[in-house]
Design a protein around this motif. Sequence first.
Motif, PDB file in Angstrom:
ATOM      1  N   ARG A  22       0.823  -1.209   0.000  1.00 36.25           N
ATOM      2  CA  ARG A  22       0.000   0.000   0.000  1.00 36.25           C
ATOM      3  C   ARG A  22       0.859   1.263   0.000  1.00 36.25           C
ATOM      4  N   ALA A  23       0.323   2.315  -0.580  1.00 37.87           N
ATOM      5  CA  ALA A  23       0.967   3.629  -0.542  1.00 37.87           C
ATOM      6  C   ALA A  23       1.228   4.003   0.913  1.00 37.87           C
ATOM      7  N   GLY A  24       2.374   4.606   1.182  1.00 36.35           N
ATOM      8  CA  GLY A  24       2.756   4.992   2.540  1.00 36.35           C
ATOM      9  C   GLY A  24       3.587   3.948   3.250  1.00 36.35           C
ATOM     10  N   SER A  25       3.826   2.813   2.598  1.00 40.88           N
ATOM     11  CA  SER A  25       4.635   1.746   3.187  1.00 40.88           C
ATOM     12  C   SER A  25       6.112   1.996   2.928  1.00 40.88           C
ATOM     13  N   SER A  26       6.965   1.305   3.681  1.00 35.54           N
ATOM     14  CA  SER A  26       8.406   1.516   3.536  1.00 35.54           C
ATOM     15  C   SER A  26       9.036   0.472   2.624  1.00 35.54           C
ATOM     16  N   ILE A  27      10.032   0.924   1.860  1.00 34.15           N
ATOM     17  CA  ILE A  27      10.852   0.048   1.030  1.00 34.15           C
ATOM     18  C   ILE A  27      12.304   0.485   1.182  1.00 34.15           C
ATOM     19  N   THR A  28      13.208  -0.391   0.826  1.00 29.84           N
ATOM     20  CA  THR A  28      14.632  -0.107   0.922  1.00 29.84           C
ATOM     21  C   THR A  28      15.363  -0.865  -0.173  1.00 29.84           C
ATOM     22  N   GLN A  29      16.553  -0.402  -0.498  1.00 29.97           N
ATOM     23  CA  GLN A  29      17.387  -1.114  -1.451  1.00 29.97           C
ATOM     24  C   GLN A  29      18.363  -2.042  -0.730  1.00 29.97           C
ATOM     25  N   ASN A  30      18.277  -2.096   0.588  1.00 22.82           N
ATOM     26  CA  ASN A  30      19.130  -2.967   1.380  1.00 22.82           C
ATOM     27  C   ASN A  30      18.314  -4.178   1.823  1.00 22.82           C
ATOM     28  N   ARG A  31      18.617  -5.331   1.250  1.00 25.67           N
ATOM     29  CA  ARG A  31      17.881  -6.566   1.534  1.00 25.67           C
ATOM     30  C   ARG A  31      17.896  -6.894   3.030  1.00 25.67           C
ATOM     31  N   ASP A  32      19.050  -6.718   3.691  1.00 28.79           N
ATOM     32  CA  ASP A  32      19.170  -7.041   5.114  1.00 28.79           C
ATOM     33  C   ASP A  32      18.291  -6.142   5.980  1.00 28.79           C
ATOM     34  N   VAL A  33      18.148  -4.878   5.596  1.00 27.49           N
ATOM     35  CA  VAL A  33      17.271  -3.969   6.337  1.00 27.49           C
ATOM     36  C   VAL A  33      15.823  -4.439   6.215  1.00 27.49           C
ATOM     37  N   ALA A  34      15.403  -4.784   4.999  1.00 31.16           N
ATOM     38  CA  ALA A  34      14.031  -5.268   4.811  1.00 31.16           C
ATOM     39  C   ALA A  34      13.795  -6.552   5.593  1.00 31.16           C
TER      40      ALA A  34
END
Length: 144
Positions: A22-34
């Motif tokens: 959903r819009a407003g959710s977090s994403i990252t380019q760091n697999r370990d962080v996710a």
Amino acid sequence: MAEIDYRRTWYHGSQQKLTTLRAGSSITQNRDVAKTFSHRPSIVIMSDGGEGEPRAEEWRIRHDGVTPGFLYVVVDEVEPDDVYPHPHPVNVSQWEWLTHRDMKLSLLEETTVGDCERLKDEEITDVRRKQKEQGELSFAESSE
């Protein structure tokens, strides 16, 4: 802060089975962080084991999360207008981004917490004491 390459892979960690973020959710380019955030931690410690700001590929991430979860990859192409840096003060390196729109996800793996990731009880107590002394909030407290 280095320029972001939006064409790189983006990840999302969750405790829920999803197909759409959903819009407003977090994403990252760091697999370990996710993966870390798939465990629903309230305390996250990132370090490179030395002085200075760690490069993303050198981060050592430890946390107090215990919940098994899910690691996803964002299937949709992410453009600069699709995301903005998370406003939390610890995100000065802009490793976590929030989405402006819904995005399709693909499950990469189900996650479990490894012993090397988990903070010891005395470390958790020490971090909470230091946060309280400095008047800081954890991720969990600041998002309530």
